[in-house]
Design a protein around this motif. Structure first.
Motif, PDB file in Angstrom:
ATOM      1  N   UNK A 148     -28.252  -7.418  -6.125  1.00  0.00           N
ATOM      2  CA  UNK A 148     -29.598  -6.891  -6.362  1.00  0.00           C
ATOM      3  C   UNK A 148     -29.541  -5.475  -6.935  1.00  0.00           C
ATOM      4  N   UNK A 149     -28.612  -4.674  -6.443  1.00  0.00           N
ATOM      5  CA  UNK A 149     -28.457  -3.315  -6.961  1.00  0.00           C
ATOM      6  C   UNK A 149     -27.991  -3.349  -8.406  1.00  0.00           C
ATOM      7  N   UNK A 150     -27.019  -4.187  -8.717  1.00  0.00           N
ATOM      8  CA  UNK A 150     -26.556  -4.311 -10.104  1.00  0.00           C
ATOM      9  C   UNK A 150     -27.706  -4.722 -11.026  1.00  0.00           C
ATOM     10  N   UNK A 151     -28.504  -5.669 -10.574  1.00  0.00           N
ATOM     11  CA  UNK A 151     -29.631  -6.128 -11.394  1.00  0.00           C
ATOM     12  C   UNK A 151     -30.619  -4.990 -11.635  1.00  0.00           C
ATOM     13  N   UNK A 152     -30.843  -4.164 -10.604  1.00  0.00           N
ATOM     14  CA  UNK A 152     -31.774  -3.035 -10.758  1.00  0.00           C
ATOM     15  C   UNK A 152     -31.237  -2.001 -11.736  1.00  0.00           C
ATOM     16  N   UNK A 153     -29.906  -1.954 -11.916  1.00  0.00           N
ATOM     17  CA  UNK A 153     -29.280  -1.039 -12.862  1.00  0.00           C
ATOM     18  C   UNK A 153     -29.258  -1.598 -14.280  1.00  0.00           C
ATOM     19  N   UNK A 154     -29.569  -2.879 -14.435  1.00  0.00           N
ATOM     20  CA  UNK A 154     -29.594  -3.463 -15.764  1.00  0.00           C
ATOM     21  C   UNK A 154     -28.462  -4.412 -16.088  1.00  0.00           C
TER      22      UNK A 154
END
Length: 354
Positions: A148-154
């Motif tokens: 989820x964190x990676x996705x929020x970073x793009x």
């Protein structure tokens, strides 16, 4: 204009960091791993680069950030896990004590970035950006909240792989097995500083942290992330062959339990039925630094009585470890050079200078 007048802070930073430049990047790229072995390099904290004989490259938990950079107001960040754990108010003096031994933006040919858990000294935006930009085919593997964190970073969703304990992902020649983590500090990590955790059910560990077993043709590497000691290690040791295990060792400050002690490290290795145990993480934080020779001393004291079938290994950041080639070594030392001493005539005024 004088030379010193032209030097700027920005120029100094670009000319100095990372301190090792691309030295280690080049070493890893050039390394030819022998058949029947697996090589890995310690990148600081719990960061590891794994390279198989077949040329599969796995990057795990590389952190390219810093700890405290200013005294600020001297207070702990409200809601920080250490504050929740102990009620402490004063700032944690966690300064980074290791140089940067690898240039993340010179990384090439990584098949996967694998992260154990949600803490920022393992889940790093700089590493994610570098791998995403330089290694377009690389997979990003981690538990749900890491992804989820990676996705929020793009990071594109198609590049990510969510794992829970029991899941297996095969990348070329390496099989990655996700296993239960025992990181109780992660359980009290909450980004909402206003949320109270007392009296509530904790988070689901499997969503925020996992341990990994990397199965290779040269041996199996167990990465315990920031796990505390757990009796469940023995179950992992029963179910899987573990050749080398890595554990987060450190000297816990008064009132804090966040890292494995020297005794815990030995118990973990025994429970996992490992052949080699390597402490990591003790290098990075000024307030958790510990001496790994304590582990060696305890091992020497107890090995005959408890019939230990494993050996400890004291690594150095930036150093290479190859299994099983190095399995009988107790400590790492960098190549000292000067192997070609006196292959040509030396040039000194008199021999007596020598």
């Amino acid at each position: 204009m004088s030379q010193v007048a032209k030097v700027t802070r920005e120029e100094w930073i670009l000319n100095t960091f990372p301190e090792w430049g691309t030295w280690l990047n080049e070493e890893i790229e050039q390394e030819v791993v022998a058949e029947g072995t697996v090589s890995m390099w310690w990148l600081g904290c719990t960061g590891i680069w794994l390279k198989s004989h077949e040329g599969t490259n796995i990057l795990c938990d590389l952190w390219c950030g810093t700890g405290k950079r200013s005294h600020g107001n001297g207070q702990m960040k409200k809601g920080h896990q250490m504050m929740r754990m102990s009620g402490v108010q004063n700032m944690q003096p966690n300064l980074r004590t290791q140089p940067f031994v690898i240039d993340p933006f010179a990384i090439k040919e990584v098949d996967a970035l694998v992260v154990t858990h949600i803490h920022s000294d393992h889940l790093d935006i700089n590493t994610a950006a570098a791998v995403h930009q330089n290694c377009p085919e690389a997979k990003f593997i981690g538990p749900q909240e890491v992804v989820n964190t990676w996705l929020s970073w793009g990071i594109p969703q198609e590049k990510t792989v969510v794992v829970r304990p029991g899941d297996q992902v095969t990348l070329k020649s390496i099989k990655i097995v996700a296993l239960e983590a025992f990181d109780r500090t992660a359980l009290i990590t909450c980004p909402d500083e206003t949320q109270l955790l007392a009296g509530k059910m904790p988070q689901e560990m499997d969503d925020i942290a996992v341990n990994y077993l990397f199965e290779t043709s040269g041996g199996n590497i167990y990465h315990a992330g920031d796990s505390h000691y757990s009796n469940k290690f023995a179950d992992h040791g029963n179910r899987y062959q573990v050749d080398v295990c890595l554990g987060a060792f450190g000297e816990n400050p008064r009132g804090i339990t966040d890292k494995l002690t020297s005794v815990d490290i030995l118990r973990m290795a025994e429970s996992l039925k490992a052949k080699v145990v390597i402490p990591v993480h003790y290098d990075i934080w000024s307030n958790f630094m510990a001496d790994p020779q304590e582990i060696v001393s305890l091992w020497k004291m107890k090995k005959a009585r408890l019939n230990y079938e494993f050996k400890p290994f004291v690594w150095q950041v930036g150093g290479k470890y190859t299994y099983p080639t190095d399995q009988d070594k107790l400590a790492f030392n960098f190549y000292r050079g000067f192997a070609d001493v006196f292959v040509t005539d030396n040039d000194v005024p008199f021999t007596s200078f020598l």
